[in-house]
Write an enzyme that holds these catalytic residues in place. Structure first.
Site, PDB file in Angstrom:
ATOM      1  N   SER A   1     -10.865  -0.141  -2.685  1.00 61.46           N
ATOM      2  CA  SER A   1      -9.754  -0.446  -1.790  1.00 61.46           C
ATOM      3  C   SER A   1     -10.234  -0.688  -0.368  1.00 61.46           C
ATOM      4  O   SER A   1      -9.497  -1.247   0.453  1.00 61.46           O
ATOM      5  CB  SER A   1      -8.729   0.685  -1.799  1.00 61.46           C
ATOM      6  OG  SER A   1      -9.314   1.882  -1.363  1.00 61.46           O
TER       7      SER A   1
ATOM      8  N   ASP B   1       0.836  -1.194   0.000  1.00 62.68           N
ATOM      9  CA  ASP B   1       0.000   0.000   0.000  1.00 62.68           C
ATOM     10  C   ASP B   1       0.874   1.249   0.000  1.00 62.68           C
ATOM     11  O   ASP B   1       2.072   1.193  -0.272  1.00 62.68           O
ATOM     12  CB  ASP B   1      -0.924  -0.021   1.214  1.00 62.68           C
ATOM     13  CG  ASP B   1      -2.284   0.581   0.916  1.00 62.68           C
ATOM     14  OD1 ASP B   1      -2.351   1.801   0.678  1.00 62.68           O
ATOM     15  OD2 ASP B   1      -3.291  -0.157   0.900  1.00 62.68           O
TER      16      ASP B   1
ATOM     17  N   HIS C   1      -3.971   5.885   3.966  1.00 65.25           N
ATOM     18  CA  HIS C   1      -4.724   4.832   3.286  1.00 65.25           C
ATOM     19  C   HIS C   1      -4.372   3.446   3.800  1.00 65.25           C
ATOM     20  O   HIS C   1      -5.244   2.620   4.059  1.00 65.25           O
ATOM     21  CB  HIS C   1      -4.471   4.915   1.781  1.00 65.25           C
ATOM     22  CG  HIS C   1      -5.250   3.919   1.000  1.00 65.25           C
ATOM     23  ND1 HIS C   1      -4.741   2.697   0.638  1.00 65.25           N
ATOM     24  CD2 HIS C   1      -6.518   3.948   0.531  1.00 65.25           C
ATOM     25  CE1 HIS C   1      -5.656   2.021  -0.032  1.00 65.25           C
ATOM     26  NE2 HIS C   1      -6.737   2.758  -0.111  1.00 65.25           N
TER      27      HIS C   1
END
Length: 509
Positions: free
Chosen positions: A370, A154, A201
């Site tokens: 995601s 990621d 994220h």
């Protein structure tokens, strides 16, 4: 030989029109010793359990003699190595690329055409998805991903160490290793305070795999006990092809240390800072991009299970389809539904040219695919906890068979939303029948009518298809006075009607 040289000269003439760029250089062979161990003991145990070859040619490092030859002739710096592809990336002038293509030991030189984007969102995801997949069944069965290694590829993981829902992960030392492939940083830097929203994220992904807030007794992920191996491959302020290199290196590293299950919410599409690096939708065929090739190697030869976000290009009329490596056949590609069971408008669809269904499954997210993928990763972690010998193919088949569109998958939602209750049944008996009751109806007219008791369903979701898999349109229909009426749209050949506990496949004649 003359034909080969002629081809190379024609190819060189073609690329001379371009400026300096980044290239993959693929080599012919490499030194391989059958008595040398190229992987860790845990990785070897994984392969033995899955009856895979422990010693594999692709694990051997790239031939350094060829690399030295390349560097000596061009002065080029190696950007990244891939032992699985037996290749390196480097920057070359057009003339250098031509020269390298003619070198001894070089199979081909491929100009990079790619871009990476996050299949992501900024807001916090809801826990609706856990209820949608009946994740409570996993908890009741005593499954939490204990003993399972999960790799996450990621962006950054800023603020993960102060998120209340991840405190147990840090307190119990569940993060085994972390590597930054994008910059030369220490592992601890991945968790430092927020610089921008994109760098949180990875933290949100961890939360949706293993999150549990003890103070609120609230569960955000299905697998709070997993061990993590973290990789950062995304640079938040740039969009360039090097991020794909980082991704490949991260995956190879995870395999080498014995990680089988990997979650990634990165997708490679178009829109790089350098437009010449962009992919095209036609290249989303499962093999065209190096990252998809590596994903196929991982699932086919290494016994890895990859859970990949489909991407958020559904409303982009210039793209729409899934991103690489979500197009790879062996990965578990995850799309997104809304609360009614329709595909979210922005969730990417499967290319019509594929011979297999993409995405494979879907689950709710308020903002991006995601945030759907880690929900599925949590289920898979529990599956591997219960049966570590499951192959990637078996994991994929069980997930699809447990989903609400089993038997009538499409390129909007794949086989639909998995049901953890059915997953548990299939883990105990792979031949069990768990799919919803389904039937096929041939309809001669343009209207299909059906009586549906209120006790069965108050509404229906319908996918109108041009063929068996490719959806042209979707709609939500209220059932009025126990009567359901479906009208055939123009050029539709099939329509899948999804009720609460059954599915009807209308074949329009």
């Amino acid at each position: 030989m003359k034909k080969a040289i002629l081809f190379l000269l024609v190819w060189c003439g073609a690329i001379l029109a371009f400026g300096q760029d980044k290239y993959w250089v693929f080599f012919k062979d490499k030194e391989f010793k059958a008595d040398v161990s190229y992987i860790s003991r845990e990785a070897a145990i994984n392969r033995q359990r899955l009856q895979l070859n422990v010693t594999q040619y692709s694990d051997a490092p790239v031939n350094e003699a060829y690399v030295r030859q390349l560097q000596s002739a061009t002065g080029a710096q190696i950007i990244n190595y891939s032992k699985w592809l037996n290749a390196v990336t480097t920057r070359l002038t057009d003339q250098q690329a031509c020269d390298v293509a003619l070198m001894h030991g070089v199979v081909s030189v491929r100009r990079v055409q790619n871009r990476v984007t996050l299949a992501a969102a900024k807001s916090s995801p809801e826990s609706f998805a856990l209820g949608q997949i009946n994740a409570w069944a996993l908890e009741e069965a005593g499954l939490s991903g204990r003993g399972v290694n999960v790799g996450v590829i990621d962006g950054n993981y800023y603020c993960a160490d102060i998120d209340p829902a991840l405190q147990h992960v840090f307190a119990n030392k569940q993060i085994v290793a972390a590597r930054d492939f994008a910059e030369s940083k220490s592992p601890g830097d991945l968790f430092k305070p927020l610089r921008n929203d994109n760098e949180m994220h990875g933290s949100a992904v961890l939360k949706l795999i293993a999150g549990y807030d003890k103070n609120k007794d609230e569960r955000f992920g299905a697998a709070p006990s997993v061990r993590f191996y973290l990789a950062r491959t995304e640079v938040s302020d740039k969009e360039f092809r090097g991020e794909e290199d980082y991704w490949i290196s991260a995956l190879e590293w995870m395999d080498s240390v014995g990680v089988r299950l990997v979650n990634s919410s990165l997708g490679y599409t178009s829109g790089f800072d350098n437009p010449e690096e962009n992919h095209t939708p036609e290249q989303m065929d499962g093999t065209a991009s190096p990252i998809s090739s590596v994903a196929n190697i991982a699932t086919r030869d290494k016994g890895m299970v990859l859970v990949i976000a489909a991407g958020n290009e559904g409303e982009n009329l210039d793209w729409q389809v899934v991103a690489a490596p979500a197009d790879a056949k062996g990965v578990i590609t995850v799309g997104t539904t809304d609360v009614f069971g329709l595909k979210k408008r922005w969730s990417s669809i499967g290319p019509s040219a594929l011979t297999y269904v993409k995405p494979n499954v879907s689950v709710y997210s308020s903002t991006g695919t995601s945030y759907s993928a880690p929900v599925i990763t949590g289920i898979v972690a529990c599956m591997l906890e219960k049966n570590p010998s499951l192959t990637s193919h078996q994991v994929l088949n069980i997930l699809q068979a447990s989903s609400h569109l089993a038997g009538y998958g499409n390129n909007y939602l794949g086989y639909g939303v998995p049901d953890a209750r059915k997953v548990l049944v299939l883990l105990s008996d792979s031949n069990a029948v768990v799919a919803p009751v389904s039937e096929e109806v041939k309809q001669a007219g343009n209207v299909f009518s059906l009586r549906v008791p209120e006790s069965e369903s108050l509404s229906a979701v319908v996918f109108h298809k041009g063929d068996q898999f490719f959806v042209r349109d979707q709609e939500y229909i209220d059932i009025i006075k126990e009567s359901l009426s479906v009208t055939k749209p123009y050029r539709a050949r099939r329509s899948t009607v999804v009720l609460k506990n059954r599915t009807i496949e209308i074949i329009w004649e």
